[in-house]
Design a protein around this motif. Structure first.
Motif, PDB file in Angstrom:
ATOM      1  N   LEU A 246       0.814  -1.213   0.000  1.00  0.00           N
ATOM      2  CA  LEU A 246       0.000   0.000   0.000  1.00  0.00           C
ATOM      3  C   LEU A 246       0.850   1.266   0.000  1.00  0.00           C
ATOM      4  CD1 LEU A 246      -2.089  -2.238   0.819  1.00  0.00           C
ATOM      5  CD2 LEU A 246      -3.343  -0.424   1.963  1.00  0.00           C
ATOM      6  N   GLY A 247       1.826   1.304  -0.908  1.00  0.00           N
ATOM      7  CA  GLY A 247       2.534   2.541  -1.182  1.00  0.00           C
ATOM      8  C   GLY A 247       3.791   2.792  -0.392  1.00  0.00           C
ATOM      9  N   ARG A 248       4.087   1.994   0.594  1.00  0.00           N
ATOM     10  CA  ARG A 248       5.200   2.267   1.494  1.00  0.00           C
ATOM     11  C   ARG A 248       6.521   2.480   0.759  1.00  0.00           C
ATOM     12  NH1 ARG A 248       6.321   4.669   5.709  1.00  0.00           N
ATOM     13  NH2 ARG A 248       4.356   3.884   6.561  1.00  0.00           N
ATOM     14  N   THR A 249       6.778   1.705  -0.277  1.00  0.00           N
ATOM     15  CA  THR A 249       8.082   1.755  -0.940  1.00  0.00           C
ATOM     16  C   THR A 249       8.068   2.558  -2.244  1.00  0.00           C
ATOM     17  OG1 THR A 249       7.728  -0.309  -2.168  1.00  0.00           O
ATOM     18  CG2 THR A 249       8.667  -0.489   0.050  1.00  0.00           C
ATOM     19  N   GLY A 250       6.998   3.303  -2.493  1.00  0.00           N
ATOM     20  CA  GLY A 250       6.950   4.134  -3.691  1.00  0.00           C
ATOM     21  C   GLY A 250       6.262   3.492  -4.867  1.00  0.00           C
ATOM     22  N   ASP A 251       5.855   2.248  -4.755  1.00  0.00           N
ATOM     23  CA  ASP A 251       4.911   1.592  -5.655  1.00  0.00           C
ATOM     24  C   ASP A 251       3.817   1.006  -4.775  1.00  0.00           C
ATOM     25  OD1 ASP A 251       5.516   1.843  -8.434  1.00  0.00           O
ATOM     26  OD2 ASP A 251       7.318   0.654  -8.104  1.00  0.00           O
ATOM     27  N   PHE A 252       2.694   0.626  -5.384  1.00  0.00           N
ATOM     28  CA  PHE A 252       1.615   0.126  -4.532  1.00  0.00           C
ATOM     29  C   PHE A 252       2.083  -1.078  -3.731  1.00  0.00           C
ATOM     30  CE2 PHE A 252      -2.368  -1.708  -3.212  1.00  0.00           C
ATOM     31  CZ  PHE A 252      -3.133  -0.588  -2.914  1.00  0.00           C
ATOM     32  N   TYR A 253       2.781  -2.019  -4.407  1.00  0.00           N
ATOM     33  CA  TYR A 253       3.427  -3.144  -3.722  1.00  0.00           C
ATOM     34  C   TYR A 253       4.914  -3.125  -4.020  1.00  0.00           C
ATOM     35  CZ  TYR A 253      -1.264  -5.049  -2.998  1.00  0.00           C
ATOM     36  OH  TYR A 253      -2.559  -5.229  -2.616  1.00  0.00           O
ATOM     37  N   ALA A 254       5.712  -3.587  -3.083  1.00  0.00           N
ATOM     38  CA  ALA A 254       7.166  -3.565  -3.261  1.00  0.00           C
ATOM     39  C   ALA A 254       7.619  -4.558  -4.324  1.00  0.00           C
ATOM     40  CB  ALA A 254       7.868  -3.852  -1.934  1.00  0.00           C
ATOM     41  N   TYR A 255       6.905  -5.671  -4.502  1.00  0.00           N
ATOM     42  CA  TYR A 255       7.331  -6.635  -5.515  1.00  0.00           C
ATOM     43  C   TYR A 255       7.247  -6.029  -6.917  1.00  0.00           C
ATOM     44  CZ  TYR A 255       2.552  -7.790  -7.113  1.00  0.00           C
ATOM     45  OH  TYR A 255       1.287  -7.739  -7.645  1.00  0.00           O
ATOM     46  N   GLN A 256       6.467  -4.979  -7.071  1.00  0.00           N
ATOM     47  CA  GLN A 256       6.298  -4.355  -8.379  1.00  0.00           C
ATOM     48  C   GLN A 256       7.522  -3.565  -8.829  1.00  0.00           C
ATOM     49  OE1 GLN A 256       2.652  -2.282  -7.463  1.00  0.00           O
ATOM     50  NE2 GLN A 256       1.365  -3.968  -8.184  1.00  0.00           N
ATOM     51  N   VAL A 261       7.414 -10.015 -11.876  1.00  0.00           N
ATOM     52  CA  VAL A 261       7.146 -10.777 -10.653  1.00  0.00           C
ATOM     53  C   VAL A 261       5.641 -10.791 -10.398  1.00  0.00           C
ATOM     54  CG1 VAL A 261       7.555 -10.941  -8.171  1.00  0.00           C
ATOM     55  CG2 VAL A 261       9.392 -10.180  -9.699  1.00  0.00           C
ATOM     56  N   GLU A 262       5.083 -11.985 -10.234  1.00  0.00           N
ATOM     57  CA  GLU A 262       3.652 -12.154  -9.982  1.00  0.00           C
ATOM     58  C   GLU A 262       3.459 -13.206  -8.899  1.00  0.00           C
ATOM     59  OE1 GLU A 262       1.671 -13.031 -13.641  1.00  0.00           O
ATOM     60  OE2 GLU A 262       1.798 -10.970 -14.368  1.00  0.00           O
ATOM     61  N   PRO A 263       3.438 -12.807  -7.630  1.00  0.00           N
ATOM     62  CA  PRO A 263       3.290 -13.781  -6.539  1.00  0.00           C
ATOM     63  C   PRO A 263       2.003 -14.588  -6.681  1.00  0.00           C
ATOM     64  CG  PRO A 263       3.855 -11.598  -5.699  1.00  0.00           C
ATOM     65  CD  PRO A 263       3.535 -11.428  -7.136  1.00  0.00           C
TER      66      PRO A 263
END
Length: 465
Positions: A246-256, A261-263
């Motif tokens: 939810l945005g913490r790392t500057g993208d909605f998810y960090a894996y993005q 990458v598609e968990p």
């Protein structure tokens, strides 16, 4: 219910009468070590109110929150849109948690969440991050028919028994065995991952794209390569985004941050709550859910009494709406880049400051052994007593002298983790960097209250051994 019965309980009055007893009550009836610890490090503050990225004490002094409730307060405290959503859902008097109907709010929140991970299809709602991880572990084991989960050294995925089994910190695990059959590998070690997968009993690999403990990012290309190995061995990739999502790392998810990458399973919580109602969510692929819930007889094979409750769902929907309307992800990226750049520029100025790393508004500040003899002797004294004391020595004056709340990134680590509300901007960046600079100036002067407090911490650490 009569008006008299309704008027019998007065929360405001109760807090006014007994709020001053907060530390004593906690010491008598809850975890008695918490108030003891807070008093030892000078964190036994009394905060009267909070809004956004700030607290205020009884004297009206403001405190900048760079901790955000360990990431829960993604939008800061008491965001008006989330508050209104909760008032609205309470005023609606919904027939909530009947257990034998389908309310609209869970479906609406699931639909909205899934738009940010279009390769995933379904959602299970629980009550916390550790429940989201527990769900993923159960689903992975059942869907694959295999028992073992792989995880990374130094990982943190929660403290209930299943998630504790994939916790990379021995201090949390000690005394709670036996746990689930799980195996740790080093973050980024593809050879170790492949070696374990070849044994044929691995259900999945759970990983934080950026580890909360120490703020260590997965190496470039690791998640994509791990995903390919897992698919080849019919095991699942589980992304734990409880803190990074939810945005913490500057993208909605960090894996993005890593293309392709598609968990198979994705865990979120914390910021989804809006800081009000505990919630956790496990997103997954359709075939996994259909294998777990394979018949009507298995309709309740995994459930949660308070899962999908109306208040949590309303808070989650409001949070996602605010994130879009106020461009929260872009702000996290912009403010995080500015904060990291300004802190990185200080590395050459302070010999005790060794690294600044992270993404978005998840930043680790690491301290290390200085080169000068005077500082080196003091550093050695602290390390001999307990690793991590210097970072705590920085955290304390940030609060006591500059009214900024931070905390070390994990036990025995010389790392401070900054995870402020995602709404902070240049004003908060300036305030933190100015305060941090003043604290580091004091530390490198070799005198002042900081090193006096260091000696107190050493005595405390020695006394606890």
């Amino acid at each position: 219910m009569t008006d008299g019965a309704r008027d019998g309980f007065d929360l405001v009055k109760l807090l006014a009468e007994r709020g001053a007893e907060r530390y004593e009550l906690h010491g008598r009836h809850l975890n008695h070590q918490l108030p003891r610890m807070l008093r030892t490090i000078g964190f036994d503050k009394v905060y009267e109110r909070a809004e956004g990225a700030y607290f205020w004490d009884a004297e009206g002094n403001d405190y900048l929150d760079m901790l955000a409730g360990f990431g829960v307060m993604g939008l800061g405290r008491h965001h008006p849109v989330v508050r209104k959503a909760l008032h609205d859902v309470l005023d609606a008097s919904l027939a909530d948690l009947t257990r034998f109907d389908c309310q609209p709010l869970p479906g609406l929140l699931a639909e909205k969440l899934l738009t940010h991970s279009p390769h995933l299809d379904r959602v299970f709602f629980g009550n916390s991050g550790t429940e989201a991880v527990e769900t993923a572990l159960k689903f992975a084991r059942y869907a694959t028919g295999k028992p073992r989960i792989l995880y990374c050294a130094h990982a943190f995925h929660g403290l209930t028994t299943g998630s504790l089994s994939v916790n990379g910190e021995a201090g949390f695990r000690d005394g709670f065995a036996p746990l689930l059959p799980d195996t740790a590998i080093a973050l980024g070690d593809l050879d170790a991952l492949e070696r374990e997968l070849k044994r044929g009993d691995v259900a999945g690999f759970v990983v934080e794209p950026i580890q909360g403990k120490g703020v260590h990012e997965s190496p470039p290309g690791f998640l994509r390569a791990a995903q390919e190995l897992l698919r080849r061995h019919k095991a699942l990739l589980i992304a734990d985004e409880v803190q990074t999502g939810l945005g913490r790392t500057g993208d909605f998810y960090a894996y993005q941050h890593e293309e392709g990458v598609e968990p198979d399973l994705l865990c979120v919580a914390k910021a989804l709550s809006g800081g009000y109602v505990p919630v956790g969510a496990t997103l997954g692929k359709d075939w996994i859910f259909k294998r777990v819930y394979s018949s009507m007889d298995r309709v309740l094979v995994h459930s949660a009494s308070f899962g999908s409750n109306a208040q949590a769902m309303a808070a989650g929907l409001a949070v996602l709406a605010v994130m879009e309307d106020e461009e929260i992800v872009a702000n996290a990226r912009r403010s995080g880049d500015l904060l990291r750049e300004r802190l990185t520029a200080l590395i050459g100025r302070y010999e005790l400051l060794h690294d600044v790393r992270g993404r978005g508004l998840m930043i680790g500040i690491e301290f290390g052994r200085p080169s000068s003899l005077k500082l080196r002797s003091r550093w050695t004294m602290l390390q001999a007593a307990r690793k991590g004391l210097f970072a705590q020595m920085v955290v304390v004056p940030l609060l006591q002298k500059h009214r900024i709340l931070t905390q070390v990134s994990g036990d025995h680590l010389e790392v401070i983790k900054l995870i402020p509300p995602l709404t902070v901007g240049e004003k908060e960046v300036d305030r933190f960097v100015d305060a941090f600079t003043a604290v580091m100036d004091d530390a490198h002067s070799g005198g002042g209250l900081m090193w006096d407090f260091g000696r107190t911490l050493v005595k405390q650490a020695v006394g606890n051994k």
